[in-house]
Design a protein around this motif. Structure first.
Motif, PDB file in Angstrom:
ATOM      1  N   ALA A 148      34.411  42.228  42.470  1.00  0.00           N
ATOM      2  CA  ALA A 148      33.504  42.857  41.029  1.00  0.00           C
ATOM      3  C   ALA A 148      34.404  43.525  41.040  1.00  0.00           C
ATOM      4  O   ALA A 148      34.623  44.500  40.486  1.00  0.00           O
ATOM      5  CB  ALA A 148      31.859  42.868  41.513  1.00  0.00           C
ATOM      6  N   LYS A 149      34.642  44.719  42.091  1.00  0.00           N
ATOM      7  CA  LYS A 149      36.322  45.953  42.151  1.00  0.00           C
ATOM      8  C   LYS A 149      36.518  45.536  41.540  1.00  0.00           C
ATOM      9  O   LYS A 149      37.279  46.813  40.759  1.00  0.00           O
ATOM     10  CB  LYS A 149      35.490  46.130  43.425  1.00  0.00           C
ATOM     11  N   ALA A 150      37.458  44.624  42.297  1.00  0.00           N
ATOM     12  CA  ALA A 150      38.590  44.076  41.435  1.00  0.00           C
ATOM     13  C   ALA A 150      38.975  43.970  39.850  1.00  0.00           C
ATOM     14  O   ALA A 150      39.308  44.532  39.423  1.00  0.00           O
ATOM     15  CB  ALA A 150      39.314  42.926  42.387  1.00  0.00           C
ATOM     16  N   LEU A 151      37.420  43.545  39.624  1.00  0.00           N
ATOM     17  CA  LEU A 151      37.749  43.240  37.976  1.00  0.00           C
ATOM     18  C   LEU A 151      37.930  44.876  37.695  1.00  0.00           C
ATOM     19  O   LEU A 151      37.517  44.969  35.919  1.00  0.00           O
ATOM     20  CB  LEU A 151      36.763  42.050  37.850  1.00  0.00           C
ATOM     21  N   ARG A 152      36.345  45.224  38.045  1.00  0.00           N
ATOM     22  CA  ARG A 152      36.438  46.451  37.734  1.00  0.00           C
ATOM     23  C   ARG A 152      38.118  47.938  37.240  1.00  0.00           C
ATOM     24  O   ARG A 152      38.026  48.341  36.708  1.00  0.00           O
ATOM     25  CB  ARG A 152      35.149  47.841  37.825  1.00  0.00           C
TER      26      ARG A 152
ATOM     27  N   ASP B 292      49.079  42.403  39.098  1.00  0.00           N
ATOM     28  CA  ASP B 292      47.717  42.431  39.635  1.00  0.00           C
ATOM     29  C   ASP B 292      47.492  41.964  40.855  1.00  0.00           C
ATOM     30  O   ASP B 292      46.640  41.259  40.796  1.00  0.00           O
ATOM     31  CB  ASP B 292      46.951  42.805  38.913  1.00  0.00           C
ATOM     32  N   ALA B 293      48.125  42.255  42.042  1.00  0.00           N
ATOM     33  CA  ALA B 293      48.464  41.368  43.177  1.00  0.00           C
ATOM     34  C   ALA B 293      46.947  41.756  43.199  1.00  0.00           C
ATOM     35  O   ALA B 293      46.263  40.788  43.963  1.00  0.00           O
ATOM     36  CB  ALA B 293      48.888  41.996  44.254  1.00  0.00           C
ATOM     37  N   ALA B 294      45.564  42.324  43.345  1.00  0.00           N
ATOM     38  CA  ALA B 294      44.491  42.723  44.178  1.00  0.00           C
ATOM     39  C   ALA B 294      43.861  41.839  43.686  1.00  0.00           C
ATOM     40  O   ALA B 294      42.754  41.149  44.130  1.00  0.00           O
ATOM     41  CB  ALA B 294      43.868  44.389  44.413  1.00  0.00           C
ATOM     42  N   LEU B 295      44.208  41.665  42.383  1.00  0.00           N
ATOM     43  CA  LEU B 295      42.881  40.599  41.197  1.00  0.00           C
ATOM     44  C   LEU B 295      42.978  39.584  41.763  1.00  0.00           C
ATOM     45  O   LEU B 295      42.304  38.629  41.684  1.00  0.00           O
ATOM     46  CB  LEU B 295      42.686  41.300  40.407  1.00  0.00           C
TER      47      LEU B 295
ATOM     48  N   LYS C  58      44.405  37.965  44.371  1.00  0.00           N
ATOM     49  CA  LYS C  58      43.905  37.515  45.485  1.00  0.00           C
ATOM     50  C   LYS C  58      42.780  37.378  45.630  1.00  0.00           C
ATOM     51  O   LYS C  58      42.225  36.719  45.972  1.00  0.00           O
ATOM     52  CB  LYS C  58      44.798  38.843  46.700  1.00  0.00           C
ATOM     53  N   ALA C  59      41.680  38.696  44.828  1.00  0.00           N
ATOM     54  CA  ALA C  59      40.909  38.090  44.691  1.00  0.00           C
ATOM     55  C   ALA C  59      39.821  37.446  44.182  1.00  0.00           C
ATOM     56  O   ALA C  59      39.051  36.801  44.549  1.00  0.00           O
ATOM     57  CB  ALA C  59      39.528  39.499  44.036  1.00  0.00           C
TER      58      ALA C  59
END
Length: 318
Positions: A89-93, A227-230, A232-233
């Motif tokens: 949820a945090k990565a999407l936002r 966006d590597a963080a998204l 990965k999430a």
């Protein structure tokens, strides 16, 4: 993007859904006509609608597609069986909201004690994204409840900046406009109208895979770079741990992205039912314009309880 699938609600994560569709695969023309003639009109209409509802298409550069990707994956994150997936949820936002609006939204949530993206404390059983009054606004309709619970509907207007980031979400009492009867009578206009509306349903395997691939393409195709963080999430949420591990090994050996089975991102993708309820077909189209067009067909296999991805394999490429 056209994402329409039968609603089948389960608590927690979405599960693969068996669908008994009336499809004319492998039948001759005369057999198809005879079969259609033998079905009463209401049943024919229902079967035809059901067959049409089983395909999801997404397009790069389309505002409705982008908002549908966000809301679809966000609902999945909030509706996880083990509890809300806060990391996803945090990565999407972070990916889809502008920093300024994200800050405003946090303040709004603190004051109102509800989720600012959904404008509710729970998650919808169905959602639809449609074109709004202009190219930078889309309407999101969320349906809550169903079954033994009362059904309530919330209409939101989601405003975007030209790059596609969300700059505002507000409730509205105005429902999305429907195509006129005259426009619907024209095949080309009817097809265009279908592309401009996206619907998702909890408890549906096609919806779930489309949520994953839509958001994953957005993560890989970000204007500022992947966006590597998204990414990965998303992989952590939708892939089983065992398959995620195997996929990393495969990627190391093949030097391409294992989810997309390519080094670049598709300009268009379609998600549809496969040979059984646990297999979903994903078709990627690469190139376009002055570039040669390449199409890759994948089969995405799901585990039966929560609908997590257990395998991705290529069936053909041309």
């Amino acid at each position: 993007m056209n994402r329409n699938t039968p609603a089948r609600r389960r608590p927690g994560r979405r599960t693969a859904v068996a669908a008994g569709l009336v499809l004319a695969v492998g039948l001759g023309v005369s057999t198809q006509v005879a079969a259609q003639a033998a079905v009463p009109a209401p049943v024919k209409a229902s079967a035809k609608a059901s067959a049409a509802l089983r395909t999801v298409s997404g397009f790069n550069g389309d505002s409705v597609t982008r908002v549908a990707d966000f809301y679809g994956a966000y609902v999945d994150a909030k509706d996880d069986a083990a509890g809300p997936d806060a990391a996803l949820a945090k990565a999407l936002r972070s990916h889809y909201l502008t920093p300024a609006f994200a800050k405003q939204l946090e303040a709004w949530e603190k004051a109102n004690q509800v989720d600012g993206v959904l404008r509710a404390q729970n998650v919808p059983v169905q959602w639809t994204v449609s074109e709004g009054g202009n190219g930078l606004e889309v309407v999101v309709t969320l349906t809550f409840g169903g079954g033994e619970s009362p059904t309530t509907t919330t209409n939101l207007v989601v405003k975007q900046e030209p790059t596609g980031r969300i700059t505002g979400i507000r409730t509205t009492s105005i429902a999305p406009a429907k195509a006129s009867a005259k426009a619907s009578a024209k095949a080309s206009v009817k097809a265009s109208a279908a592309v401009r509306s996206v619907s998702g349903f909890n408890g549906d395997s096609v919806t779930r895979v489309a949520d994953f691939y839509g958001a994953y393409v957005d993560a890989k195709d970000d204007a500022a770079g992947p966006d590597a963080a998204l990414a990965k999430a998303l992989r952590s949420h939708y892939l089983t741990p065992a398959f995620a591990k195997r996929l990393k090994v495969w990627e190391k050996a093949n030097q391409v992205d294992g989810v997309l089975r390519a080094q670049n991102v598709p300009v268009q993708w379609t998600v549809s039912e496969g040979g059984n309820s646990r297999e979903i077909t994903v078709t990627h189209t690469f190139g376009g314009g002055e570039s040669p067009t390449v199409t890759t067909n994948l089969v995405v296999e799901l585990e039966p309880v929560f609908g997590d991805v257990t395998d991705i394999r290529t069936t053909s490429a041309r």
